[in-house]
Design a protein around this motif. Structure first.
Motif, PDB file in Angstrom:
ATOM      1  N   ASP A  84      32.830 -22.371  39.359  1.00 32.15           N
ATOM      2  CA  ASP A  84      32.924 -23.750  39.836  1.00 32.15           C
ATOM      3  C   ASP A  84      34.022 -24.515  39.102  1.00 32.15           C
ATOM      4  OD1 ASP A  84      31.669 -25.984  41.461  1.00 32.15           O
ATOM      5  OD2 ASP A  84      31.481 -26.817  39.453  1.00 32.15           O
ATOM      6  N   LEU A  85      34.124 -24.329  37.797  1.00 31.98           N
ATOM      7  CA  LEU A  85      35.193 -24.987  37.042  1.00 31.98           C
ATOM      8  C   LEU A  85      36.562 -24.450  37.432  1.00 31.98           C
ATOM      9  CD1 LEU A  85      33.576 -25.164  33.485  1.00 31.98           C
ATOM     10  CD2 LEU A  85      33.851 -27.017  35.131  1.00 31.98           C
ATOM     11  N   ARG A  86      36.642 -23.180  37.769  1.00 28.26           N
ATOM     12  CA  ARG A  86      37.908 -22.608  38.225  1.00 28.26           C
ATOM     13  C   ARG A  86      38.339 -23.250  39.544  1.00 28.26           C
ATOM     14  NH1 ARG A  86      36.368 -17.827  38.325  1.00 28.26           N
ATOM     15  NH2 ARG A  86      37.101 -17.265  36.253  1.00 28.26           N
ATOM     16  N   ARG A  87      37.387 -23.449  40.432  1.00 23.63           N
ATOM     17  CA  ARG A  87      37.701 -24.098  41.709  1.00 23.63           C
ATOM     18  C   ARG A  87      38.170 -25.536  41.483  1.00 23.63           C
ATOM     19  NH1 ARG A  87      34.972 -27.542  44.497  1.00 23.63           N
ATOM     20  NH2 ARG A  87      33.140 -27.239  43.167  1.00 23.63           N
ATOM     21  N   GLN A  88      37.497 -26.266  40.598  1.00 27.30           N
ATOM     22  CA  GLN A  88      37.904 -27.638  40.312  1.00 27.30           C
ATOM     23  C   GLN A  88      39.288 -27.690  39.663  1.00 27.30           C
ATOM     24  OE1 GLN A  88      34.954 -29.986  38.243  1.00 27.30           O
ATOM     25  NE2 GLN A  88      33.265 -28.933  39.252  1.00 27.30           N
ATOM     26  N   GLU A 137      41.871 -27.183  42.358  1.00 27.92           N
ATOM     27  CA  GLU A 137      42.033 -28.379  43.185  1.00 27.92           C
ATOM     28  C   GLU A 137      42.807 -29.466  42.448  1.00 27.92           C
ATOM     29  OE1 GLU A 137      38.121 -29.510  44.263  1.00 27.92           O
ATOM     30  OE2 GLU A 137      37.847 -27.903  45.750  1.00 27.92           O
ATOM     31  N   GLN A 138      42.490 -29.669  41.174  1.00 24.47           N
ATOM     32  CA  GLN A 138      43.195 -30.682  40.392  1.00 24.47           C
ATOM     33  C   GLN A 138      44.664 -30.316  40.197  1.00 24.47           C
ATOM     34  OE1 GLN A 138      41.921 -33.665  39.269  1.00 24.47           O
ATOM     35  NE2 GLN A 138      40.113 -33.148  40.463  1.00 24.47           N
ATOM     36  N   LYS A 139      44.947 -29.042  40.043  1.00 24.77           N
ATOM     37  CA  LYS A 139      46.333 -28.601  39.881  1.00 24.77           C
ATOM     38  C   LYS A 139      47.136 -28.852  41.148  1.00 24.77           C
ATOM     39  CE  LYS A 139      49.040 -24.510  38.627  1.00 24.77           C
ATOM     40  NZ  LYS A 139      48.962 -23.058  38.271  1.00 24.77           N
ATOM     41  N   ILE A 140      46.549 -28.526  42.302  1.00 25.76           N
ATOM     42  CA  ILE A 140      47.238 -28.765  43.572  1.00 25.76           C
ATOM     43  C   ILE A 140      47.459 -30.263  43.786  1.00 25.76           C
ATOM     44  CG2 ILE A 140      46.997 -28.598  46.075  1.00 25.76           C
ATOM     45  CD1 ILE A 140      45.593 -25.958  45.692  1.00 25.76           C
ATOM     46  N   LEU A 141      46.427 -31.069  43.471  1.00 26.73           N
ATOM     47  CA  LEU A 141      46.543 -32.519  43.628  1.00 26.73           C
ATOM     48  C   LEU A 141      47.650 -33.079  42.746  1.00 26.73           C
ATOM     49  CD1 LEU A 141      45.145 -34.980  45.017  1.00 26.73           C
ATOM     50  CD2 LEU A 141      43.790 -35.211  42.934  1.00 26.73           C
ATOM     51  N   LYS A 142      47.724 -32.601  41.508  1.00 30.04           N
ATOM     52  CA  LYS A 142      48.754 -33.093  40.589  1.00 30.04           C
ATOM     53  C   LYS A 142      50.155 -32.735  41.075  1.00 30.04           C
ATOM     54  CE  LYS A 142      49.751 -30.826  36.927  1.00 30.04           C
ATOM     55  NZ  LYS A 142      49.689 -30.130  35.620  1.00 30.04           N
ATOM     56  N   TRP A 143      50.351 -31.503  41.539  1.00 26.72           N
ATOM     57  CA  TRP A 143      51.672 -31.086  41.981  1.00 26.72           C
ATOM     58  C   TRP A 143      52.080 -31.788  43.270  1.00 26.72           C
ATOM     59  CZ3 TRP A 143      55.339 -29.121  39.296  1.00 26.72           C
ATOM     60  CH2 TRP A 143      55.062 -28.319  38.190  1.00 26.72           C
ATOM     61  N   GLN A 144      51.133 -32.030  44.164  1.00 25.16           N
ATOM     62  CA  GLN A 144      51.462 -32.727  45.408  1.00 25.16           C
ATOM     63  C   GLN A 144      51.995 -34.129  45.137  1.00 25.16           C
ATOM     64  OE1 GLN A 144      47.869 -32.578  47.713  1.00 25.16           O
ATOM     65  NE2 GLN A 144      48.360 -30.610  48.656  1.00 25.16           N
ATOM     66  N   ILE A 149      41.505 -11.830  41.676  1.00 25.66           N
ATOM     67  CA  ILE A 149      40.363 -12.727  41.566  1.00 25.66           C
ATOM     68  C   ILE A 149      39.753 -12.576  40.181  1.00 25.66           C
ATOM     69  CG2 ILE A 149      39.858 -12.682  44.031  1.00 25.66           C
ATOM     70  CD1 ILE A 149      37.639 -10.687  43.467  1.00 25.66           C
ATOM     71  N   GLY A 150      38.942 -13.559  39.824  1.00 29.19           N
ATOM     72  CA  GLY A 150      38.281 -13.504  38.528  1.00 29.19           C
ATOM     73  C   GLY A 150      38.962 -14.405  37.516  1.00 29.19           C
ATOM     74  N   ALA A 151      38.855 -14.021  36.256  1.00 32.91           N
ATOM     75  CA  ALA A 151      39.400 -14.820  35.156  1.00 32.91           C
ATOM     76  C   ALA A 151      40.892 -14.558  35.007  1.00 32.91           C
ATOM     77  CB  ALA A 151      38.661 -14.504  33.867  1.00 32.91           C
ATOM     78  N   VAL A 152      41.659 -14.969  36.007  1.00 28.55           N
ATOM     79  CA  VAL A 152      43.104 -14.757  35.988  1.00 28.55           C
ATOM     80  C   VAL A 152      43.859 -16.037  35.661  1.00 28.55           C
ATOM     81  CG1 VAL A 152      42.977 -12.826  37.587  1.00 28.55           C
ATOM     82  CG2 VAL A 152      43.229 -15.139  38.481  1.00 28.55           C
ATOM     83  N   ASP A 153      43.214 -17.196  35.782  1.00 25.61           N
ATOM     84  CA  ASP A 153      43.877 -18.462  35.482  1.00 25.61           C
ATOM     85  C   ASP A 153      43.124 -19.266  34.425  1.00 25.61           C
ATOM     86  OD1 ASP A 153      41.750 -18.745  37.148  1.00 25.61           O
ATOM     87  OD2 ASP A 153      42.802 -19.887  38.698  1.00 25.61           O
ATOM     88  N   VAL A 154      41.793 -19.366  34.571  1.00 24.82           N
ATOM     89  CA  VAL A 154      40.969 -20.047  33.570  1.00 24.82           C
ATOM     90  C   VAL A 154      39.731 -19.199  33.307  1.00 24.82           C
ATOM     91  CG1 VAL A 154      41.755 -22.354  34.213  1.00 24.82           C
ATOM     92  CG2 VAL A 154      39.733 -21.408  35.302  1.00 24.82           C
ATOM     93  N   LYS A 155      39.112 -19.418  32.153  1.00 28.32           N
ATOM     94  CA  LYS A 155      37.891 -18.693  31.819  1.00 28.32           C
ATOM     95  C   LYS A 155      37.100 -19.475  30.778  1.00 28.32           C
ATOM     96  CE  LYS A 155      39.821 -15.799  28.124  1.00 28.32           C
ATOM     97  NZ  LYS A 155      39.993 -14.406  27.642  1.00 28.32           N
ATOM     98  N   LEU A 156      35.807 -19.164  30.711  1.00 31.11           N
ATOM     99  CA  LEU A 156      34.923 -19.762  29.720  1.00 31.11           C
ATOM    100  C   LEU A 156      34.872 -18.879  28.480  1.00 31.11           C
ATOM    101  CD1 LEU A 156      31.810 -21.138  31.655  1.00 31.11           C
ATOM    102  CD2 LEU A 156      33.517 -22.451  30.410  1.00 31.11           C
ATOM    103  N   VAL A 157      35.005 -19.506  27.332  1.00 32.91           N
ATOM    104  CA  VAL A 157      34.951 -18.799  26.058  1.00 32.91           C
ATOM    105  C   VAL A 157      33.761 -19.331  25.273  1.00 32.91           C
ATOM    106  CG1 VAL A 157      36.171 -18.307  23.915  1.00 32.91           C
ATOM    107  CG2 VAL A 157      37.445 -18.452  26.050  1.00 32.91           C
ATOM    108  N   LEU A 158      32.963 -18.425  24.719  1.00 32.33           N
ATOM    109  CA  LEU A 158      31.800 -18.817  23.929  1.00 32.33           C
ATOM    110  C   LEU A 158      32.229 -19.241  22.531  1.00 32.33           C
ATOM    111  CD1 LEU A 158      29.284 -15.998  24.935  1.00 32.33           C
ATOM    112  CD2 LEU A 158      29.676 -18.205  26.033  1.00 32.33           C
TER     113      LEU A 158
END
Length: 259
Positions: A60-64, A67-74, A210-219
């Motif tokens: 879910d955070l990856r999707r957000q 979306e925020q990245k596309i919005l910023k670049w637009q 697909i997967g953790a290719v752009d962002v990921k959660l780290v413990l």
């Protein structure tokens, strides 16, 4: 009339007895199924349940973030284009060697005024903060919100090989879609044509990673041991490997149906 009434009573009695017998059986079946569900849920280890919830949160955070990245670049491109047109108009009005006059000057003045008013309203209405500032601070604000869970959202730095592979896949996929469109639109080829089938296979093989290719959660290392953190990384990699294989298999299975 009497035999018929006795027969009817017998039939009703049989129906009632059948309903009485079937009633407890249904309840026992429901109890059995609920007991099985409880056993299945209890068989899942707490670590697997935590990893599954982390996987859902990460996706879910990856999707957000996307979306925020596309919005910023637009809107960054929008402001850059407005600034470029405004700078060109200002230069034509006040810095050219030839004096601009007549209708050309009126159009340039109107364009410069329109751009200035648009930029001012863009800032006053809060759109600049919503489309530029907030997306730029997405990781900072997100990590403040999930800090209580001892996790952190970080960017994944891709290697040069991965960037090159992603670029090749993107170019191949774009060319394949364009060729399929042209073959169907201008040459009137059908889906069962060999050339169309080839380019469709190219679109399947060149799907993005697909997967953790752009962002990921780290413990957080202070809250989780090295074994748990390593288990989370392995769990995530195995899940996305299976998911990627499943999607490719599904795409190959759907090809004959669509064709």
């Amino acid at each position: 009339m009497e035999p018929e009434s006795i027969g009817d009573v017998g039939n009703h009695a049989q129906d009632d007895s059948a309903s009485i017998v079937s009633g407890p059986r249904r309840r026992s079946t429901s109890k059995t199924s609920s007991a099985k569900n409880i056993r299945n849920s209890s068989n899942i280890s707490p670590a697997s349940m935590i990893f599954r919830n982390l996987l859902i949160l990460e996706d879910d955070l990856r999707r957000q973030a996307h979306e925020q990245k596309i919005l910023k670049w637009q809107f960054t491109l929008f402001l850059a284009s407005m600034a470029g047109v405004g700078a060109f108009t200002f230069y034509e009005l006040y810095f050219t060697s030839d004096y601009v006059k007549g209708l050309h000057r009126v159009i340039l003045q109107f364009t410069l005024s329109f751009i200035s008013i648009t930029v001012v309203l863009f800032h006053i209405s809060g759109q600049y903060r919503r489309t530029i500032v907030i997306p730029r601070r997405f990781f900072t604000s997100t990590n403040k919100g999930i800090r209580q869970f001892n996790v952190k959202l970080v960017k994944v730095q891709s290697t040069w090989d991965e960037k090159y592979t992603d670029s090749v896949r993107f170019v191949s996929r774009t060319i394949a879609y364009c060729n399929i469109y042209c073959l169907k639109k201008f040459l009137w080829l059908k889906d069962d044509n060999a050339i169309v089938k080839f380019w469709k296979s190219v679109t399947i093989q060149s799907q993005p990673r697909i997967g953790a290719v752009d962002v990921k959660l780290v413990l957080n290392p202070r809250a989780f041991s090295a074994e748990i953190r390593e288990g989370w990384e392995i769990y995530r990699d195995e899940f996305w490997a299976r998911e990627g294989a499943r999607r490719r298999k599904q795409a190959h299975e759907l090809r004959p149906k669509s064709e």
